[in-house]
Enzyme design. Structure first.
Site, mmCIF file in Angstrom:
data_model
loop_
_atom_site.group_PDB
_atom_site.id
_atom_site.type_symbol
_atom_site.label_atom_id
_atom_site.label_comp_id
_atom_site.label_asym_id
_atom_site.label_seq_id
_atom_site.Cartn_x
_atom_site.Cartn_y
_atom_site.Cartn_z
ATOM 1 N N MET A 70 0.835 -1.200 0.000
ATOM 2 C CA MET A 70 0.000 0.000 0.000
ATOM 3 C C MET A 70 0.872 1.253 0.000
ATOM 4 S SD MET A 70 -3.567 -0.658 1.908
ATOM 5 C CE MET A 70 -3.053 -0.327 3.582
ATOM 6 N N LEU A 128 6.698 3.025 1.527
ATOM 7 C CA LEU A 128 7.557 1.867 1.725
ATOM 8 C C LEU A 128 8.623 2.115 2.783
ATOM 9 C CD1 LEU A 128 8.025 0.869 -2.020
ATOM 10 C CD2 LEU A 128 6.240 0.148 -0.428
ATOM 11 N N HIS A 129 8.967 1.051 3.494
ATOM 12 C CA HIS A 129 10.029 1.106 4.496
ATOM 13 C C HIS A 129 10.947 -0.099 4.298
ATOM 14 C CE1 HIS A 129 7.696 -1.979 6.539
ATOM 15 N NE2 HIS A 129 6.658 -1.161 6.629
ATOM 16 N N GLY A 159 11.142 -2.883 5.678
ATOM 17 C CA GLY A 159 10.465 -4.169 5.615
ATOM 18 C C GLY A 159 10.022 -4.503 4.203
ATOM 19 N N HIS A 160 9.422 -3.530 3.524
ATOM 20 C CA HIS A 160 9.029 -3.739 2.132
ATOM 21 C C HIS A 160 10.259 -4.001 1.262
ATOM 22 C CE1 HIS A 160 5.619 -1.027 3.496
ATOM 23 N NE2 HIS A 160 4.969 -2.080 3.048
ATOM 24 N N GLN A 165 -10.427 -2.141 2.412
ATOM 25 C CA GLN A 165 -10.006 -2.727 3.683
ATOM 26 C C GLN A 165 -9.994 -1.734 4.839
ATOM 27 O OE1 GLN A 165 -6.230 -3.770 1.682
ATOM 28 N NE2 GLN A 165 -5.240 -3.331 3.648
ATOM 29 N N ASP A 175 2.054 -9.097 9.414
ATOM 30 C CA ASP A 175 0.596 -9.243 9.317
ATOM 31 C C ASP A 175 0.294 -10.740 9.219
ATOM 32 O OD1 ASP A 175 -0.167 -6.423 9.290
ATOM 33 O OD2 ASP A 175 0.901 -6.364 7.391
#
Length: 285
Positions: A32, A35-36, A38-39, A63, A152
């Protein structure tokens, strides 16, 4: 910029069809945006493992509940595209809402049981929105390996089962949680934390670690293990605990007695942001 950026489903699909016809494998990283690291870790793994890496950047309105943060969800497409380029991503789909949903959507996807507890209970419409958009992205992309983070956890379990149940030509690849040096799980919502909330938020990871140690020390009572994690979070004044669960890994089922590999899953609010985290442990024989 080497990365190719498209904003239509037709262009994205056409590009990936051509790549597969040329014999190349495809990795997909649905996001979504905002970005950080983790992405970036998901993209980097896809780049290592697949011939072509495609990223989708789409803030999915389906969502978000009525009182959630759709309008203020952080967005920075130019920065996102720069990060994709640096990571070696080949193709980005950044569609508008009108492109993804040109008419009111009448078809939704629900994954029974996996979507009804924990996050599903706290946010009743959330997982129908997640599973529907991911099903759409899988259909748009075609045969691929899709990379999802374990942060998640319930979403990962849900999309994995959905891909299997609906026979999508997609292999879902689970990737480890990326954390800040103090243990806080990386999340786009961390930007909302005040300085004091940011200092308090790592209690989630510390509490999960305490639960794991409790199990490793010999505990087998599920409620007692949940209680250890809950008590530690509830002792933090800035944390408002939503839930703590212990589930058999890969499911959302709470075992009567701890055994095999189980996962502690937590959600809590720190002021405005609602943060998720989880940690798995294999119960010693």
């Amino acid at each position: 910029m080497a990365v190719i950026v498209v904003d239509t489903i037709a262009a994205f699909r056409s590009h990936l069809d051509a790549e597969r016809q040329a014999g190349r494998t495809v990795g997909l990283v649905p996001t979504m945006g905002y970005l950080h690291a983790g992405h970036v870790s998901l993209m980097a793994r896809s780049v290592r493992e697949r011939d072509v890496t495609a990223v989708t950047i789409f803030v999915n309105p389906l969502q978000f509940g009525a009182n959630e943060d759709l309008s203020s969800y952080p967005r920075d497409l130019p920065r996102d595209l720069e990060l994709c380029d640096r990571a070696g991503v080949d193709l980005v789909l950044a569609p508008s809402v009108a492109e993804m949903y040109p008419q009111p959507i009448l078809t939704t996807v629900a994954v029974a049981e996996l979507g009804s507890t924990m996050e599903g209970a706290a946010r009743p419409t959330h997982f129908a929105g997640v599973s529907t958009v991911v099903a759409k992205l899988f259909n748009i992309t075609g045969a691929c390996h899709a990379y999802f983070g374990e942060k998640d956890y319930q979403q990962l379990a849900l999309v994995t089962r959905m891909a299997q149940d609906l026979s999508f030509p997609v292999t879902v690849v689970a990737c480890p949680i990326q954390r800040e040096p103090d243990g806080l799980a990386m999340s786009s919502r961390n930007v909302y934390l005040t300085e004091a909330e940011r200092a308090a938020a790592p209690v989630l990871h510390r509490a999960l670690q305490a639960g794991v140690r409790f199990v490793e020390a010999g505990a087998r009572d599920t409620d007692a293990a949940r209680g250890v994690v809950a008590a530690m979070i509830e002792a933090e004044p800035l944390a408002a605990l939503d839930y703590v669960e212990v589930v058999t890994d890969g499911t959302v089922t709470r075992p009567d007695v701890l055994g095999g590999t189980v996962r502690f899953v937590v959600a809590a609010r720190f002021g405005r942001p609602r943060l998720l985290d989880n940690l798995a442990v294999t119960v010693p024989a």
